[in-house]
Design a protein around this motif. Sequence first.
Motif, mmCIF file in Angstrom:
data_model
loop_
_atom_site.group_PDB
_atom_site.id
_atom_site.type_symbol
_atom_site.label_atom_id
_atom_site.label_comp_id
_atom_site.label_asym_id
_atom_site.label_seq_id
_atom_site.Cartn_x
_atom_site.Cartn_y
_atom_site.Cartn_z
ATOM 1 N N THR A 244 0.911 -1.257 -0.099
ATOM 2 C CA THR A 244 -0.009 -0.044 0.053
ATOM 3 C C THR A 244 0.969 1.157 -0.079
ATOM 4 O OG1 THR A 244 -0.119 -0.074 2.525
ATOM 5 C CG2 THR A 244 -2.147 -1.077 1.078
ATOM 6 N N SER A 245 2.355 0.940 -0.142
ATOM 7 C CA SER A 245 3.102 2.214 -0.257
ATOM 8 C C SER A 245 3.293 2.771 -1.576
ATOM 9 C CB SER A 245 4.541 1.795 0.372
ATOM 10 O OG SER A 245 5.098 0.669 -0.649
ATOM 11 N N PRO A 246 3.671 4.051 -1.949
ATOM 12 C CA PRO A 246 3.948 4.364 -3.175
ATOM 13 C C PRO A 246 5.296 3.471 -3.823
ATOM 14 C CG PRO A 246 4.970 6.070 -1.602
ATOM 15 C CD PRO A 246 4.065 4.990 -0.732
ATOM 16 N N ALA A 247 4.788 2.980 -4.925
ATOM 17 C CA ALA A 247 5.621 1.970 -5.456
ATOM 18 C C ALA A 247 6.944 2.833 -6.205
ATOM 19 C CB ALA A 247 5.208 1.355 -6.763
ATOM 20 N N LYS A 248 6.880 3.919 -6.542
ATOM 21 C CA LYS A 248 7.811 4.835 -7.036
ATOM 22 C C LYS A 248 8.852 5.239 -6.144
ATOM 23 C CE LYS A 248 5.172 7.013 -11.089
ATOM 24 N NZ LYS A 248 4.610 8.330 -11.566
ATOM 25 N N GLN A 249 8.501 5.269 -4.920
ATOM 26 C CA GLN A 249 9.383 5.640 -3.927
ATOM 27 C C GLN A 249 9.801 4.407 -3.029
ATOM 28 O OE1 GLN A 249 8.026 8.942 -1.436
ATOM 29 N NE2 GLN A 249 6.331 9.125 -2.903
ATOM 30 N N VAL A 250 9.252 3.181 -3.088
ATOM 31 C CA VAL A 250 9.767 2.054 -2.447
ATOM 32 C C VAL A 250 9.839 0.967 -3.382
ATOM 33 C CG1 VAL A 250 8.994 0.497 -0.557
ATOM 34 C CG2 VAL A 250 8.221 2.855 -0.344
ATOM 35 N N SER A 251 11.318 0.804 -3.608
ATOM 36 C CA SER A 251 11.785 -0.160 -4.506
ATOM 37 C C SER A 251 13.328 -0.691 -4.151
ATOM 38 C CB SER A 251 11.460 0.290 -6.063
ATOM 39 O OG SER A 251 11.956 -0.913 -6.798
ATOM 40 N N GLY A 252 13.391 -1.892 -4.271
ATOM 41 C CA GLY A 252 14.874 -2.315 -4.165
ATOM 42 C C GLY A 252 15.136 -2.555 -2.886
ATOM 43 N N ASP B 69 9.863 -8.779 8.173
ATOM 44 C CA ASP B 69 8.641 -8.646 8.699
ATOM 45 C C ASP B 69 8.709 -7.760 10.004
ATOM 46 O OD1 ASP B 69 9.745 -10.402 10.346
ATOM 47 O OD2 ASP B 69 8.229 -11.938 10.183
ATOM 48 N N GLU B 70 9.837 -7.991 10.891
ATOM 49 C CA GLU B 70 9.843 -7.107 12.063
ATOM 50 C C GLU B 70 10.120 -5.628 11.835
ATOM 51 O OE1 GLU B 70 12.518 -8.468 14.933
ATOM 52 O OE2 GLU B 70 11.248 -10.226 15.339
ATOM 53 N N CYS B 71 11.286 -5.472 10.650
ATOM 54 C CA CYS B 71 11.413 -3.778 10.484
ATOM 55 C C CYS B 71 10.400 -3.077 10.083
ATOM 56 C CB CYS B 71 12.602 -3.743 9.764
ATOM 57 S SG CYS B 71 12.619 -4.254 8.089
ATOM 58 N N VAL B 72 9.534 -3.926 9.098
ATOM 59 C CA VAL B 72 8.199 -3.108 8.397
ATOM 60 C C VAL B 72 7.177 -2.998 9.575
ATOM 61 C CG1 VAL B 72 6.453 -3.291 6.934
ATOM 62 C CG2 VAL B 72 8.469 -4.422 6.287
ATOM 63 N N LEU B 73 7.054 -3.925 10.185
ATOM 64 C CA LEU B 73 6.051 -3.502 11.342
ATOM 65 C C LEU B 73 6.532 -2.616 12.498
ATOM 66 C CD1 LEU B 73 4.637 -7.325 11.971
ATOM 67 C CD2 LEU B 73 3.816 -5.576 10.542
ATOM 68 N N GLU B 74 7.771 -2.588 12.787
ATOM 69 C CA GLU B 74 8.141 -1.335 13.743
ATOM 70 C C GLU B 74 8.128 -0.041 13.151
ATOM 71 O OE1 GLU B 74 12.476 -0.077 16.044
ATOM 72 O OE2 GLU B 74 12.227 -2.125 15.138
ATOM 73 N N ALA B 75 8.289 -0.010 11.838
ATOM 74 C CA ALA B 75 8.128 1.246 11.011
ATOM 75 C C ALA B 75 6.861 1.788 11.146
ATOM 76 C CB ALA B 75 8.683 1.138 9.546
ATOM 77 N N ALA C 54 6.479 4.269 6.699
ATOM 78 C CA ALA C 54 6.054 4.902 8.088
ATOM 79 C C ALA C 54 5.001 6.225 7.659
ATOM 80 C CB ALA C 54 7.011 5.136 8.784
ATOM 81 N N HIS C 55 5.762 7.153 6.862
ATOM 82 C CA HIS C 55 4.952 8.215 6.482
ATOM 83 C C HIS C 55 3.941 8.051 5.695
ATOM 84 C CE1 HIS C 55 4.759 12.677 5.389
ATOM 85 N NE2 HIS C 55 4.539 12.139 4.052
ATOM 86 N N TYR C 56 3.752 7.334 4.805
ATOM 87 C CA TYR C 56 2.517 6.950 4.140
ATOM 88 C C TYR C 56 1.436 6.400 4.960
ATOM 89 C CZ TYR C 56 -0.419 6.238 -0.048
ATOM 90 O OH TYR C 56 -1.441 6.276 -0.719
#
Length: 301
Positions: free
Chosen positions: A229-237, A242-248, A291-293
């Motif tokens: 659900t994040s902006p694909a153009k800004q989140v790639s590579g 799992d833990e770091c995403v949920l913490e964010a 996190a921002h989005y």
Amino acid sequence: MANLNGKTLFITGASRGIGKEIALRAACDGANIAIIAKTDTPHPKLPGTIYTAAEEIEQAGGKALALKTDIRDEDQIADAVAQTVAKFGGIDILVNNASAINLTPTLQTPMKRYDLMAQVNTRATFACAQACLPHLLKSDNPHILTMSPPPNMSPQWFANHPAYTMSKYGMSLATFGLAAEFADEGVGVNSLWPVTVIETAALNMIPGLEAGRARKPEILADAAHAILTSPAKQVSGGFFTDECVLEAIGITDLESYNLSPGKEPYPDFFYEPDKNGANDPHVAKLLGVIAHYHNHASSNA
């Protein structure tokens, strides 16, 4: 995009385990799910079929298309993609979840098993991306998410099962390559991997584990949802855990994901805290975007 409502996901290995949980999480938003798997009749040792998964997805609020597909066969992949597009009008997200595992050293690895892992893991990741990309490029927020680890060249991950490690790292190299190749087109290409062992059918392939010391696959589904659900153009590579995403996104108490309360889950393969996740500067930057989005979407919900 605050959620996945109306988005179409093409998920391999979605009849059970992690793939099905990612599908169910998306279905809660009202997403369309193409269930790409081989099991169309009950398996004597494994739970679920493409049809039982479809029922669960529709009960959760999504729309499902059950497609018996052997992802080792590019013609079957092409047919599944065509049927998905015909039913739902396009493809917005590819999740490369299906995987084969055989934890054997070199002299105990039959070439038949080597070929299976190479075909299901590395080759099918590339083949599914190749088949889906013409449609992903028409989406307003196209993502490819592959369930593969951050490449870690520590010898310990090769010593006991080099064939399996090579096949999983091949999936990760696909993330590297596709993210770079399609950066200008705005396709978000990332990998996701668990910090701990996950309760799936593959868990039975790991000898000597104490029952209950694992996490539920829902932890990966929630992390995947945040990425997708994040902006694909800004989140790639990115090579996320799992833990770091949920913490964010503000989820720090992970006890609810434990299969057995009070039992510490075993660490998964390929994970080393000082080398993975938010310790990677590029991943840390991407986590900031997620996190921002996520926080912006939550405040407007």
